[in-house]
Structure formats: structure tokens, C-alpha cells
Write a protein that holds these residues in place. Structure first.
Motif, PDB file in Angstrom:
ATOM      1  N   ASN A  67       0.853  -1.243   0.050  1.00 55.18           N
ATOM      2  CA  ASN A  67      -0.104   0.021   0.134  1.00 55.18           C
ATOM      3  C   ASN A  67       0.766   1.257  -0.061  1.00 55.18           C
ATOM      4  OD1 ASN A  67      -2.372  -1.609   0.006  1.00 55.18           O
ATOM      5  ND2 ASN A  67      -2.903  -1.203   2.124  1.00 55.18           N
ATOM      6  N   LEU A  68       1.929   1.236   0.730  1.00 48.37           N
ATOM      7  CA  LEU A  68       2.875   2.453   0.660  1.00 48.37           C
ATOM      8  C   LEU A  68       3.559   2.588  -0.450  1.00 48.37           C
ATOM      9  CD1 LEU A  68       4.131   1.920   4.598  1.00 48.37           C
ATOM     10  CD2 LEU A  68       2.956   3.834   3.627  1.00 48.37           C
ATOM     11  N   HIS A  69       4.033   1.451  -1.016  1.00 43.48           N
ATOM     12  CA  HIS A  69       4.628   1.450  -2.314  1.00 43.48           C
ATOM     13  C   HIS A  69       3.900   2.034  -3.691  1.00 43.48           C
ATOM     14  CE1 HIS A  69       7.200   0.440  -5.591  1.00 43.48           C
ATOM     15  NE2 HIS A  69       6.019  -0.174  -6.240  1.00 43.48           N
ATOM     16  N   ASN A  70       2.405   1.578  -3.416  1.00 46.24           N
ATOM     17  CA  ASN A  70       1.591   2.226  -4.390  1.00 46.24           C
ATOM     18  C   ASN A  70       1.222   3.436  -4.276  1.00 46.24           C
ATOM     19  OD1 ASN A  70       1.197  -0.397  -5.570  1.00 46.24           O
ATOM     20  ND2 ASN A  70      -0.592  -0.852  -4.392  1.00 46.24           N
ATOM     21  N   LEU A  71       1.222   4.078  -2.962  1.00 43.18           N
ATOM     22  CA  LEU A  71       1.101   5.451  -2.710  1.00 43.18           C
ATOM     23  C   LEU A  71       2.300   6.373  -3.224  1.00 43.18           C
ATOM     24  CD1 LEU A  71      -0.504   7.860  -1.143  1.00 43.18           C
ATOM     25  CD2 LEU A  71       1.103   7.323   0.577  1.00 43.18           C
ATOM     26  N   GLY A  72       3.444   5.818  -3.070  1.00 47.47           N
ATOM     27  CA  GLY A  72       4.629   6.370  -3.599  1.00 47.47           C
ATOM     28  C   GLY A  72       4.616   6.403  -5.015  1.00 47.47           C
ATOM     29  N   ILE A  79       8.772   5.323  -1.534  1.00 46.91           N
ATOM     30  CA  ILE A  79       8.438   4.804  -0.086  1.00 46.91           C
ATOM     31  C   ILE A  79       8.929   3.551  -0.104  1.00 46.91           C
ATOM     32  CG2 ILE A  79       6.805   4.735   1.513  1.00 46.91           C
ATOM     33  CD1 ILE A  79       4.820   6.808  -0.186  1.00 46.91           C
ATOM     34  N   THR A  80       9.740   3.375   1.190  1.00 47.36           N
ATOM     35  CA  THR A  80      10.154   1.931   1.450  1.00 47.36           C
ATOM     36  C   THR A  80       9.588   1.896   3.019  1.00 47.36           C
ATOM     37  OG1 THR A  80      12.399   3.031   2.167  1.00 47.36           O
ATOM     38  CG2 THR A  80      12.167   2.080   0.068  1.00 47.36           C
ATOM     39  N   ALA A  81       9.336   0.501   3.227  1.00 44.99           N
ATOM     40  CA  ALA A  81       9.248   0.193   4.581  1.00 44.99           C
ATOM     41  C   ALA A  81       9.918  -1.118   5.011  1.00 44.99           C
ATOM     42  CB  ALA A  81       7.705  -0.322   4.759  1.00 44.99           C
TER      43      ALA A  81
END
Length: 93
Positions: A67-72, A79-81
Motif C-alpha cells: 500500500n505504501l509503495h503504491n502511494l509512492g 516509499i520504503t518500509a
């Protein structure tokens, strides 16, 4: 807060409106808690690092990461986690 329940989220890219709110919304939707945050703008570049508690998260880590990657992708930033323990290991001296 146990260390294995924490992740490190990093954001890097050209500054634009909505980056912080977008990341915060993805985390809030997943019931993840922002424990610490630091952000700065260096000329036109936005940088942010967050420590996030995922103990109460309502989705698994891989789904949150996606989800974070897609937002990026939507925002034009990277965006990395990573699990905090992995982050610590990778950045040890």
C-alpha cells in the motif's frame, strides 16, 4: 513498544502537496501508529523517516508495504518500509 513490532518508513522525492497526509492516511487505515517522525525539505527534495508501531495493524506487513509503495507511485516519490531490526542490521557500522 517492542522493537519487533516497529518498522521504519522512509520517503524520498520531489516535494509536493499531500505526501505526509497520504502516508499518514495509509498508516491510519491499517491501524498502524506513528511513534516518531522526522521530515525535511532540502531545496526541492522531500525526505522523511518514520518509526511506526504495527502491533495493532489490521493488515499484514507485506500488504502495508505494498500500500505504501503504491502511494509512492501515485505521488511520484519512493516509499520504503522495513522491519526496524532489518534496518538496524543494514545500517550498522
Amino acid at each position: 513498544m517492542k522493537k519487533n513490532n516497529r518498522i521504519v518508513v522512509t520517503v524520498l522525492g520531489k516535494d509536493r502537496v499531500g505526501i505526509i497526509s497520504g502516508v499518514a492516511n495509509v498508516l491510519a487505515d491499517a491501524n498502524a501508529n506513528i511513534a516518531d517522525i522526522s521530515q525535511t525539505i532540502m531545496q526541492d527534495f522531500f525526505t522523511m523517516i518514520m518509526i511506526v508501531d504495527i502491533a495493532g495493524c489490521n493488515i499484514d506487513f507485506n500488504h502495508l508495504k505494498s500500500n505504501l509503495h503504491n502511494l509512492g507511485e501515485e505521488l511520484g516519490v519512493k516509499i520504503t518500509a522495513q522491519n526496524e531490526q532489518v534496518f538496524d542490521y543494514m545500517h550498522r557500522i
